[in-house]
Design a protein around this motif. Structure first.
Motif, PDB file in Angstrom:
ATOM      1  N   TRP A   2     -53.565  36.437 106.402  1.00 58.41           N
ATOM      2  CA  TRP A   2     -54.827  37.139 106.625  1.00 58.41           C
ATOM      3  C   TRP A   2     -55.631  36.421 107.710  1.00 58.41           C
ATOM      4  CZ3 TRP A   2     -55.739  41.624 103.996  1.00 58.41           C
ATOM      5  CH2 TRP A   2     -54.885  41.885 102.945  1.00 58.41           C
ATOM      6  N   ASP A  54     -51.822  50.849 102.754  1.00 58.36           N
ATOM      7  CA  ASP A  54     -51.631  49.541 103.383  1.00 58.36           C
ATOM      8  C   ASP A  54     -52.657  49.299 104.475  1.00 58.36           C
ATOM      9  OD1 ASP A  54     -49.548  48.761 101.775  1.00 58.36           O
ATOM     10  OD2 ASP A  54     -47.988  49.409 103.175  1.00 58.36           O
ATOM     11  N   GLU A  55     -52.955  50.338 105.264  1.00 62.34           N
ATOM     12  CA  GLU A  55     -53.957  50.202 106.322  1.00 62.34           C
ATOM     13  C   GLU A  55     -55.351  50.019 105.728  1.00 62.34           C
ATOM     14  OE1 GLU A  55     -51.971  52.812 109.885  1.00 62.34           O
ATOM     15  OE2 GLU A  55     -52.885  53.882 108.208  1.00 62.34           O
ATOM     16  N   GLY A  58     -55.795  46.614 104.165  1.00 56.04           N
ATOM     17  CA  GLY A  58     -55.546  45.540 105.118  1.00 56.04           C
ATOM     18  C   GLY A  58     -56.735  45.227 106.009  1.00 56.04           C
ATOM     19  N   LYS A  72     -58.558  40.765 108.014  1.00 56.84           N
ATOM     20  CA  LYS A  72     -57.486  41.708 108.362  1.00 56.84           C
ATOM     21  C   LYS A  72     -56.134  41.114 108.032  1.00 56.84           C
ATOM     22  CE  LYS A  72     -59.649  44.219 112.151  1.00 56.84           C
ATOM     23  NZ  LYS A  72     -59.451  44.677 113.524  1.00 56.84           N
ATOM     24  N   ARG A  73     -55.266  41.980 107.537  1.00 57.80           N
ATOM     25  CA  ARG A  73     -53.890  41.561 107.272  1.00 57.80           C
ATOM     26  C   ARG A  73     -53.200  41.377 108.625  1.00 57.80           C
ATOM     27  NH1 ARG A  73     -51.101  43.054 102.553  1.00 57.80           N
ATOM     28  NH2 ARG A  73     -52.620  44.712 102.364  1.00 57.80           N
ATOM     29  N   ARG A  74     -52.559  40.233 108.800  1.00 51.88           N
ATOM     30  CA  ARG A  74     -51.785  39.976 110.030  1.00 51.88           C
ATOM     31  C   ARG A  74     -50.365  40.411 109.803  1.00 51.88           C
ATOM     32  NH1 ARG A  74     -52.419  34.102 112.429  1.00 51.88           N
ATOM     33  NH2 ARG A  74     -50.300  34.600 112.949  1.00 51.88           N
ATOM     34  N   MET A  75     -49.916  41.340 110.610  1.00 46.12           N
ATOM     35  CA  MET A  75     -48.527  41.782 110.518  1.00 46.12           C
ATOM     36  C   MET A  75     -47.655  40.846 111.326  1.00 46.12           C
ATOM     37  SD  MET A  75     -48.703  44.226 108.596  1.00 46.12           S
ATOM     38  CE  MET A  75     -49.546  45.655 108.032  1.00 46.12           C
ATOM     39  N   ASN A  76     -46.587  40.371 110.743  1.00 41.19           N
ATOM     40  CA  ASN A  76     -45.677  39.442 111.443  1.00 41.19           C
ATOM     41  C   ASN A  76     -44.557  40.185 112.086  1.00 41.19           C
ATOM     42  OD1 ASN A  76     -47.258  37.319 110.648  1.00 41.19           O
ATOM     43  ND2 ASN A  76     -46.091  36.935 108.800  1.00 41.19           N
TER      44      ASN A  76
END
Length: 76
Positions: A2, A54-55, A58, A72-76
């Motif tokens: 995050w 999910d959005e 997030g 914010k959720r960090r997408m890897n």
């Protein structure tokens, strides 16, 4: 993972750290705001016509006395 962002005195968004959990990011907000204990209420915006859970989950926001915050959720 995050990402915490917050506004500065000029109301510009700045990085405030990366955290493994939402709880850790929220704890950092509490520290910045100078609160010794207790939780905080985070708000989310849910786009009704498009987007996913999910959005929505997030992107969490908090309005503090010192700044605005977003986790914010960090997408890897």
């Amino acid at each position: 993972m995050w990402q915490l962002r917050m506004t500065n005195a000029a109301k510009e968004w700045t990085e405030a750290g990366s955290f493994d959990t939402v709880t850790a990011a929220a704890r950092r907000i509490r520290e910045i705001e100078g609160r010794a204990e207790g939780g905080i209420f985070l708000s989310i915006y849910v786009e009704i016509d498009f987007g996913s859970d999910d959005e929505a989950f997030g992107h969490l926001e908090y309005t503090g006395k010192r700044a605005l915050y977003v986790i914010k959720r960090r997408m890897n």
